[in-house]
Every structure is written in C-alpha cells, then in structure tokens.
Motif scaffolding. Structure first.
Motif, short mmCIF file in Angstrom:
data_model
loop_
_atom_site.label_atom_id
_atom_site.label_comp_id
_atom_site.label_asym_id
_atom_site.label_seq_id
_atom_site.Cartn_x
_atom_site.Cartn_y
_atom_site.Cartn_z
N TRP A 8 32.18 32.03 27.11
CA TRP A 8 33.57 32.44 27.02
C TRP A 8 34.45 31.37 27.66
N GLY A 191 35.16 30.79 34.86
CA GLY A 191 34.69 32.13 35.20
C GLY A 191 33.49 32.16 36.11
N ARG A 612 40.20 42.20 35.55
CA ARG A 612 39.18 42.31 36.59
C ARG A 612 39.68 42.87 37.91
MO LIG Z 1 34.85 34.30 31.87
#
Ligand SMILES: [Mo]
Ligand SMILES: Nc1nc2c(c(=O)[nH]1)N[C@H]1C(S)=C(S)[C@@H](COP(=O)(O)OP(=O)(O)OC[C@H]3O[C@@H](n4cnc5c(=O)[nH]c(N)nc54)[C@H](O)[C@@H]3O)O[C@H]1N2
Ligand SMILES: Nc1nc2c(c(=O)[nH]1)N[C@H]1C(S)=C(S)[C@@H](COP(=O)(O)OP(=O)(O)OC[C@H]3O[C@@H](n4cnc5c(=O)[nH]c(N)nc54)[C@H](O)[C@@H]3O)O[C@H]1N2
Length: 749
Positions: A8, A191, A612
């Motif tokens: 991602w 990430g 998140r």
């Molecule tokens: Mo991510």
C-alpha cells in the motif's frame, strides 16, 4: 510490524524525519502523526518550538495532531488539490515563487500555471471548503517561513485521484523552492516499519526489485543478478505478454477469483485459485463483502502470520484454510528500511518460539517443496551461504545467509543506489549509533565518520555516505548531493530541454550543468560505471529536471482536481469529473465515470472517513490480542458530531448502523453495527471509523470460529465492510478516505 505483502502507498520521502527539525514551517496534509508516527511527531514539535515554525494541519477531522497546530484547517475530504492550487495561486499572484528553481530545475511550468490560473480564491474555497482567509493565511505562512516541509500520508493517497493529490504537494514545494534543501522536501511518512524496504525490493505487482519495471531488459538484468538462465525464467510465464503485464494488487485480487476469467479479467483466461496472505489481513481491504465471497470461493487460503486474522475467520467454509505461524519481528534478524530510506540491521531478540518459523525459513521450505530452492538461494556469486540442505523443520537461517541476501540486492539494485549498504557497514553503524548527530544524521567521529545514519539510498558505493536529502545541488555527490534524475532523456517530446540549467549542479563535479544519465548505469553490476561517475563528481543517473507536466502520466500530465466517485457535491462533477472506466487496470476492469454518474448523496448523505488510532495497527490482529491495548480501546465505534447524532436520535455510547452505497452491479453495499462516540473532532457532515476491528459480521460475533486459544480480546465489525468502491487511476489504491454512507440508530441491542 513488517507484513511482507504490504504494497500500500507508494513513493519515498525526499528528506527525512530528523530533518524536520530544520524546517521553518511545517504543513501536514492528510496525516495524523501524533497517533500514527508518534516518534516522528517529536521532530515536528522540535521544529515548532525551536524554530518557531508555523505548524499547519489540514484534515477534515480535528485530530490529536491538529491539537498541536498553530493553524488547523478543516478541509472537505478529497478536495486537497483544490486547496493546494488555491495556495499556489496566491503565491504566484504575489510573486512569492522561487523563480530560479523553476527556471533551472523544472520542466512544464507554463502548462502548470495555466491550470493554477483556474483556481482563484473563490473557486478554491468553494471546492475545498476552506475559507478564503484561511487559504491566504496558509500561503503567506509558507512563503514567509522557508525552507518548509510538506508532510502527508494516507489522507493524501487513498483517493481515486490520490496520485494527483500527492503530485500537487510536490508541485507546491517546487514553486516555493523547498526541494533539495535541509528543512524542506516532500515527505510521505510511510506505513509499516519496513514498507519502504518491501516496495524497494519489489513487493509490488508492477515491477521487479528496484523499480526496474517489467520489460524484457529488466528481467534480463535480474536473471543475471539471480544467476538464472533468462530463457528458463521466461518459460515460467504463459507468454511474453503476461510476463510484462502488471499483476493483481492487494486491493482487488478478489476480483480475480470472482469475475469471469474469459469475459472480464485480463489474466490469460484464468481465475485466481489460491491465495497466500503473507503478513496481510483482509479486513484492511475495502469492499469486504466482495472479499468474503472470494474467500469462500477460492480453493486454497494460506495465512502466514503470527496471529490468526479475520481472513481465516470471516469466510463461511470448513476446509482449505492453512495457518502457518510466522515469527514476529522480535524473532527475526534482517535488514529493514524505514521511511527515511535508512537501511538498518535488526537483531533478533530470541529465536522463534513454539512452532513459529521466520519468514525466510518458511519461504525456503516452500521453495524446496516446489523444487525451486536452489534457484532461489543462489545468485551471481554462487549459493547463499549457510543454507541447510533440507529446510524441513528449520526454524531460522543464520546471519551469514541473510548477509548473502543483502549482498544479492547490493549487487542488483542499481536504479535507486541500494548498493553501498553492505551487511558489514550496517552492523558497524549499529555499533557506533551514538556518534550520529540528531539534526544532520551525520556521524561525527569514529570508524563511521562522515557516514549518514542508515546510508539512505542512493548510496552509490561502499565508500558513499548515503543521501539523507534527495536532490541537493549545494553539496558534492560524494557528500550526498544530486540533481533530479534525468530519467526521460535529454529532451522532452516538445523539444524543450530536460537537463538542469547552467550552474544547477552539485559542486566539485566535472560538469557544472545538467547532464544525461550514464550509459548502462542501471545494468552494470560490476560497479565500474558508478565508480567512474563518482570519480568525476557526477551522479550516475544524470542531472535533469523535475516535471510539473509529466506527459507520459495519463490522462493527467499536469495533476488536476477530480471529484471523488461518491461525491457529496454532485454540482461539481460536471466541472471536475472523475476518469473514464478502464477495462484492464492491473488485470481487472475498473469503474470510474459510470459509477460517479449516479446521484449517491440523495440516499447516502453523510461523508465517510476512516483511519487509525495509536493503540492498534492495521487489521488489529496483534493489538486486539493485547489485553492492555483493549483496555484502552475496548470496542469498535464511529466518531459522530453532536448535531448529526442528535438529528438521528443517537446518544453517546448507543449503537448505530452504518450502511454504504451498493457497489458495481449489486443492490447492496454493506452494513456494520458500531457504537457512537459523540465528539466534535468530526464535522457535522461526516463520520469517522477506525479500521482496526474485525472478527464479527453485521453485528454478530464470530469468536467461536477462532481456533481455541487464538481469540482476540475484542472483536467488532470492520470499517471496510462499508468503505466504498473506488480506486486510484494510477496505483489502484482504494478510496477509503472519501466515501458516502447513511446511518440509523440500532434499536435492537
Ligand atoms: Mo500503510
Ligand atoms: N498506531 C498506528 N500507527 C500506524 C498505523 C496503525 O495502524 N496504527 N499504520 C501505519 C500505516 S500502514 C500507515 S500507511 C500510516 C498512515 O498514517 P496516516 O495517514 O496518518 O493515517 P490515517 O489515520 O489513516 O489518516 C490520516 C488522516 O487523514 C485524514 N483525511 C481523510 N481524508 C482526507 C482528505 O481528503 N484530505 C486530507 N487532507 N485529510 C484526510 C483523516 O481524517 C486522518 O486524520 O500509519 C502507520 N502508523
Ligand atoms: N478503511 C481503511 N482501510 C485501510 C486503510 C485505511 O486508512 N482505511 N489503510 C490501508 C493501508 S495504508 C495499509 S498499509 C493496510 C494495512 O494492511 P495489512 O498490512 O494487511 O495490515 P496489518 O494488520 O498492519 O498487517 C498484516 C499482518 O501482518 C502480520 N505480521 C506482523 N509482523 C509479521 C512478520 O514479521 N511476518 C509475517 N509473516 N507477518 C507479520 C500481522 O500480525 C498482521 O496480521 O490497510 C489498508 N486499509
């Protein structure tokens, strides 16, 4: 954590997190580092305190990061290009742009400017939902406080036109002259801890390692590095065409199972029959009701993970699911690459416990059973060292094996200069970690004197210190200087030059201007081409121009604003339509315009935002298995504004249903049952869902389906059951940051 299959997000930081300490202004667009990158947040706060840097936070939601801002800007989801172009419009009107950078180091400014001219303040404000005064104030702050950095993460990318959004951020930095400078840069915070490493090493469906792509030349290069016969490799593919065709992505592999292989897919007439989830949990995928169907239809599911994830629990099936317990990062030694492009050695704390095995051990055993072990564990210099003859029951590999793997990529990864970060250098840096300066990342003294921490790529040779800040033309190449890459030749199709102007070159080089890339620099594995360039003070990849107009990026050479597929402002669609549908996007037909033309907002009037919280990671399999974290975040919820909650008769702590628009061809989207968290963090027109829950479906717990002893402490409906259809035109990133939904109070308990 290091999920191996994480593909991602895309790109890399031009600067690095420590370097934000040198910024005179910081603008964070679509990111919440106070929760998601808390260590880096300390560098941001240092800039704010030490440099009195304005800290501007642009988010539809008042986040914990926004709470630290000197200016918080509430933006409409999916409208960042409009906002950024409003800023650039103000900058150009006032003559605040960096004319020299634009002149000497960029291409296509004229075309870009004609796009910017469309974004007068009134238009930018109407589309972005940000007031004229706020846009003006942000523009002035950025112009007055240079160099400044732009930071973003998923709020910028998870859109149908996410590529355009992130390119607009880079354009802003070029206009302000903030590229290639300490304290500046275009910085995407990545990430997972090793997601940069995972993408660098080719865990992507559209390229071989090092972003070489899928051309025959790329395959030839890597066959050479891997010590494989190219013809043999070619024989592994159905055809030359399939060899060069981008694979499915993690966002839409499930359509490979569900769609008609002959009529719909571009997968050589074949469906997907088996799926290995190697550090990926499918409750992270949007359209989970489609994913569930695929998980029920597919013949084989293998989960290679330290935890049991929702992938194994959600489908209604009784066989064909295998759980292979992978060791955690604490039980595996390896090199890892962080967001800064820093490559570091990670020691393991203990050997894999119980029946778990390291990812490499599982991979080699699998290769052995497929009869491919010797091919995998050999490269141009010979077999990897220390690999046991029989991998059965081997739990981990020795350090010398992993050193061989490092040497393999050191040999091949010419494009991004992942060649000088040898195993020995990594280990030495760990020994001397204390001598690195926190503001510059450079070692002061000892055996690593002059090296940058992590030898960030490009690290052109084992004598090169690494490049913590990309595109600096004020330091020599051997100190981490470089121009923009001369990737597209010396002249654009329109005849204009693509080489940097006179004087715009790193000092001490034999050419004080732009220059072409060296011949064969990407495929010469002897290192000779690199050494010759470095000896002349030149970067092997040339010295070119950054492009405002990337003519080969179709259809938006110059990035433009496009309304989300499920736009809350149908009145804007005619002016800012999405893309045409595409028949083969990573092997799957993908809809844009034909879905956007429905008037969704009539039935689904509320904007949907997801993201998140600090306590959990990704699909939440690990976090929800920790009692202490569950104590802090016990249950799945939706953030909802007091007015909206009141309009629907929902009180804080009560249950509510969230429903999403039907997807392609269907009459039903999905629905989830969650608790209401009534808060002014969100605006009255949207709700926010954390996406870390799983293990229940439409309000019903699936706890009884977990193998005994693996049940998490908290299960809940997954946000991704209701995230809408929608994928980025270039990357296929899912549009989980702009969607629509409707809500109602759950009367049953
Ligand atoms: Mo991510
Ligand atoms: N604790 C924790 N930390 C993590 C992770 C985790 O799961 N838990 N995951 C890691 C990973 S894989 C990643 S990729 C990063 C992601 O890090 P972030 O991108 O910071 O994560 P999110 O919370 O998904 O999204 C950030 C913000 O984008 C905002 N946003 C939504 N839509 C828009 C929009 O259209 N425009 C703008 N300007 N903002 C918008 C959201 O309101 C949200 O506050 O975090 C990493 N760090
Ligand atoms: N709605 C919505 N959906 C999103 C996003 C969003 O913002 N909103 N963000 C998207 C983004 S940016 C991302 S990156 C994805 C994250 O998607 P995933 O990467 O699938 O999520 P994670 O749960 O972080 O990690 C997957 C698994 O890796 C396992 N794991 C950890 N360490 C190891 C290891 O060393 N070896 C192996 N084999 N496994 C390991 C974990 O136990 C976990 O189950 O979610 C995406 N989905």
């Amino acid at each position: 954590m290091a999920g191996l299959a994480n593909v991602w997000g895309y790109g890399a930081m031009t600067n690095n997190m420590n370097d934000i300490r040198n910024s005179k202004s910081v603008i964070i667009v679509g990111q919440n580092p106070a929760e998601n990158h808390p260590i880096s947040m300390q560098h941001i706060l240092t800039a704010k305190e030490r440099n009195k840097a304005p800290l501007i936070v642009v988010d539809p939601r008042f986040t914990k990061t926004a709470a630290h801002a000197t200016q918080y800007v509430r933006i409409r989801q999916g409208a960042d290009v409009a906002f950024i172009y409003g800023l650039i419009n103000v900058i150009l009107k006032n003559g605040w742009e960096d004319k020299q950078m634009i002149e000497d180091r960029t291409y296509g400014f004229a075309e870009f400017k004609s796009e910017i001219d469309k974004w007068d303040l009134a238009t930018a404000s109407d589309v972005s939902g940000v007031s004229v005064r706020e846009i003006e104030r942000v523009a002035k702050s950025l112009a007055d406080n240079r160099p400044g950095c732009v930071i973003w993460a998923m709020g910028g990318t998870q859109h149908t036109h996410g590529t355009n959004v992130t390119r607009s951020f880079c354009a802003l930095q070029l206009v302000l002259g903030n590229m290639g400078k300490p304290g500046g840069g275009a910085n995407v915070f990545r990430g997972h801890d090793n997601v940069q490493g995972a993408t660098d090493l080719g865990n992507l469906s559209n390229t071989l390692p090092g972003y070489y792509g899928l051309s025959q030349g790329a395959f030839k290069h890597w066959s050479k590095v891997w010590g494989l016969d190219f013809e043999w490799l070619k024989g592994r593919f159905r055809s030359k065409k399939m060899m060069g065709s981008k694979g499915f992505t993690v966002a839409r592999w499930h359509e490979g199972v569900l769609m008609d292989a002959k009529k719909e897919l571009s997968n050589g007439g074949e469906n997907v029959h088996a799926a290995l989830f190697w550090g990926h949990a499918t409750n992270c995928q949007s359209q989970m009701h489609r994913v569930k169907k695929a998980l029920e239809k597919i013949e084989l599911i293998v989960e290679i993970d330290p935890y049991v994830t929702s992938t194994s629990i959600v489908p209604d099936r009784k066989d064909g699911v295998y759980l292979l317990p992978a060791a955690t990062q604490y039980e595996q030694m390896a090199s890892v690459t962080n967001s800064n492009r820093d490559i570091m050695w990670r020691n393991r704390i203990v050997s894999p416990v119980w029946e778990s095995r390291t990812d490499l051990a599982i991979l080699l055993d699998l290769a052995q059973r497929l009869g491919l072990k010797d091919k995998l564990a050999t490269y141009v210099k010979g077999p990897w060292k220390g690999v046991p003859k029989d991998m059965k029951n081997v739990k981990e590999l020795s350090e010398e094996t992993i050193a061989s793997v490092v040497d393999e990529w050191n040999t091949g990864m010419r494009t991004i200069g992942m060649v000088g970060q040898t195993h020995a250098r990594m280990k030495r840096q760990m020994d001397f970690a204390h001598v690195f300066n926190i503001d510059t990342k450079r070692a002061e003294g000892s055996a690593v004197n002059g090296e940058y921490w992590g030898m960030p790529w490009p690290c052109w040779s084992d004598k090169h210190p690494g490049t913590p800040i990309l595109y600096r033309d004020d330091v020599p190449v051997m100190d981490g200087g470089m121009g923009f890459r001369a990737r597209w030749g010396t002249k654009a199709p329109d005849g204009r030059t693509l080489l940097a102007g006179n004087g715009a070159a790193p000092p001490k080089g034999s050419i004080n201007a732009g220059y072409a890339q060296r011949k064969a620099w990407k495929t010469d594995i002897t290192g000779k081409v690199f050494d010759e360039a470095l000896a002349q003070g030149l970067a092997p990849y040339g010295n070119g121009r950054a492009r405002f107009n990337a003519w080969n990026v179709k259809p938006d050479g110059v990035p433009i604003h496009r309304e989300p597929l499920h736009s809350p402002r149908p009145d804007l669609i005619a002016k800012y339509p999405t893309y045409d549908d595409v028949k083969n996007h990573y092997r799957v037909p993908t809809l844009w315009k034909s879905l956007q033309k429905t008037d969704w907002v009539k039935d689904f009037p509320i904007m949907l935002n997801t993201g998140r919280v600090v306590e959990f990671e990704g699909g939440g399999a690990a976090g929800r298995a920790s009692w202490w974290l569950v104590e802090l975040q016990p249950e799945m919820y939706a953030e909802i504004h007091p007015k909206l909650a009141n309009d629907y008769g929902i009180k804080n702590g009560e249950y509510m249903w969230v429903e999403s628009p039907p997807d392609w061809g269907g009459s039903y989207g999905g629905r989830i049952k969650v608790r209401a968290k009534v808060t002014r963090r969100v605006g009255p027109d949207s709700i926010f869902l954390p996406y870390h829950w799983g293990g229940s479906w439409e309000g019903k717990s699936l706890l009884s389906k977990y193998p005994k002893g693996t049940e998490p402490y908290s299960v809940g409906d997954s946000a991704n059951v209701v995230t809408n259809y929608g994928y980025d035109r270039i990357t296929q990133m899912q549009e989980t940051k702009a969607g629509l939904c409707r809500i109602r109070k759950a009367t049953e308990v």
